[in-house]
Scaffold this motif. Structure first.
Motif, PDB file in Angstrom:
ATOM      1  N   ALA A  36       0.832  -1.206   0.000  1.00  0.00           N
ATOM      2  CA  ALA A  36       0.000   0.000   0.000  1.00  0.00           C
ATOM      3  C   ALA A  36       0.864   1.253   0.000  1.00  0.00           C
ATOM      4  O   ALA A  36       0.536   2.260  -0.648  1.00  0.00           O
ATOM      5  CB  ALA A  36      -0.930  -0.004   1.215  1.00  0.00           C
ATOM      6  N   THR A  37       1.982   1.207   0.712  1.00  0.00           N
ATOM      7  CA  THR A  37       2.889   2.355   0.772  1.00  0.00           C
ATOM      8  C   THR A  37       3.567   2.583  -0.573  1.00  0.00           C
ATOM      9  O   THR A  37       3.779   3.727  -0.993  1.00  0.00           O
ATOM     10  CB  THR A  37       3.958   2.125   1.865  1.00  0.00           C
ATOM     11  N   ARG A  38       3.884   1.507  -1.268  1.00  0.00           N
ATOM     12  CA  ARG A  38       4.590   1.627  -2.549  1.00  0.00           C
ATOM     13  C   ARG A  38       3.672   2.001  -3.711  1.00  0.00           C
ATOM     14  O   ARG A  38       4.133   2.526  -4.726  1.00  0.00           O
ATOM     15  CB  ARG A  38       5.255   0.293  -2.896  1.00  0.00           C
ATOM     16  N   ALA A  39       2.387   1.717  -3.582  1.00  0.00           N
ATOM     17  CA  ALA A  39       1.472   1.863  -4.718  1.00  0.00           C
ATOM     18  C   ALA A  39       1.364   3.315  -5.173  1.00  0.00           C
ATOM     19  O   ALA A  39       1.262   4.234  -4.362  1.00  0.00           O
ATOM     20  CB  ALA A  39       0.099   1.329  -4.348  1.00  0.00           C
ATOM     21  N   ALA A  40       1.362   3.492  -6.472  1.00  0.00           N
ATOM     22  CA  ALA A  40       1.227   4.841  -7.041  1.00  0.00           C
ATOM     23  C   ALA A  40      -0.241   5.237  -7.184  1.00  0.00           C
ATOM     24  O   ALA A  40      -0.583   6.417  -7.092  1.00  0.00           O
ATOM     25  CB  ALA A  40       1.917   4.900  -8.403  1.00  0.00           C
TER      26      ALA A  40
END
Length: 304
Positions: A126-130
């Motif tokens: 979730a943190t990495r998602a753009a």
């Protein structure tokens, strides 16, 4: 879309009768229920990418080292090396490898990491998602990831997955009195018996929310303990002060990791099975007919 897979197959197991069985009589209610869940989620929410996030370690040692009671009541057998064995219904455990095999054969990404829970994998992805992220889980702990600016929300099953409560920041605030970013502080102050987290004695959900509303976050609450003008009652001040050792380590336990080494994988939802022969054999062996066909039809019917 990020699936808290174990949360969903537990719900499927208890929501679908165990009279749903393979030709040899083995229960497959969790398998078929999960496949129907995924089909319904894809049909209703149209994700481009979907990841089945897995518990490679349901009770990581690094969390237990900080709070030994963490999930201790759910240990069936301690392991000298590797994850302890979790208390799981006898007829559910044999279904988990079948779930893994079906997801792999269909081509749905299944992602986990040694030493981490599915929550941590979800936090990392979730943190990495753009783009926007929908987290599907029956675990309130993941409300901490809700973030309107990053378009991260939680879809919380109310009844099956046909009825989902959508949690954005307004919904979390309305129910718990904090934003997504404050939910972890609320949870650790309140405690959670289902996870073996003691919380602060005498501090329930409403009191925790009031403390955070008045003082901002856990650091602010602890600063208020040292400030005689802060407005804490003598009992609150004493209990929070006595809980300092717990409050020093609880954030690390309660907050999901966002740096899990998940490796490379393709999250794209397939339009056709990755391994048709394996899908056909699994369908035959385990009697997955209707549920598996519905999932494949849903995947194949999505717009290109």
């Amino acid at each position: 879309m990020l699936l808290d897979t174990a949360s969903l197959y537990f719900r499927a197991y208890f929501g679908v009768p165990d009279s749903v069985r393979a030709p040899d009589g083995t229960p497959v209610n969790a398998v078929r229920g999960l496949l129907d869940f995924i089909a319904r989620l894809v049909q209703d929410h149209h994700p481009d990418d979907l990841v089945a996030c897995m518990d490679f370690d349901w009770r990581p040692e690094w969390r237990v080292a900080l709070i030994p009671s963490y999930k201790a009541h759910r240990v069936a057998e301690e392991a000298p090396e590797g994850p302890d064995t979790e208390v799981v219904p006898d007829t559910l455990s044999p279904q988990v490898p079948v779930i893994d095999a079906v997801l792999d054969a269909v081509g749905i990404a299944r992602v986990g990491a040694a030493g981490y829970e599915a929550d941590d994998v979800i936090g990392t992805l979730a943190t990495r998602a753009a783009g926007p992220v929908d987290i599907v889980t029956g675990d309130r702990d993941l409300f901490q990831l809700v973030d309107d600016k990053r378009r991260v929300r939680v879809l919380y099953p109310v009844k099956g997955v046909g009825q989902l409560a959508v949690y954005d920041e307004a919904a979390v605030r309305d129910k718990y009195g904090v934003d997504g970013s404050g939910y972890a502080d609320l949870a650790l102050l309140r405690g959670d018996p289902s996870d073996g987290l003691p919380g602060v004695p005498g501090v329930g959900e409403k009191t925790a929310a009031k403390l955070l509303a008045a003082h901002g976050d856990l650091a602010g609450v602890l600063a208020a303990v040292d400030d005689p003008r802060s407005g804490l009652t003598p009992t609150q001040r004493r209990r929070l002060d006595e809980a300092r050792p717990y409050l020093a380590v609880a954030p690390k336990v309660v907050r999901v990791a966002d740096d899990v080494p998940v490796g490379d994988f393709d999250p794209t939802l397939p339009s056709s099975p990755k391994n048709p022969e394996a899908v056909a054999e699994l369908a035959r062996r385990w009697g997955l007919g209707g549920a598996l066909e519905r999932l494949l039809t849903t995947l194949g019917g999505r717009p290109a």
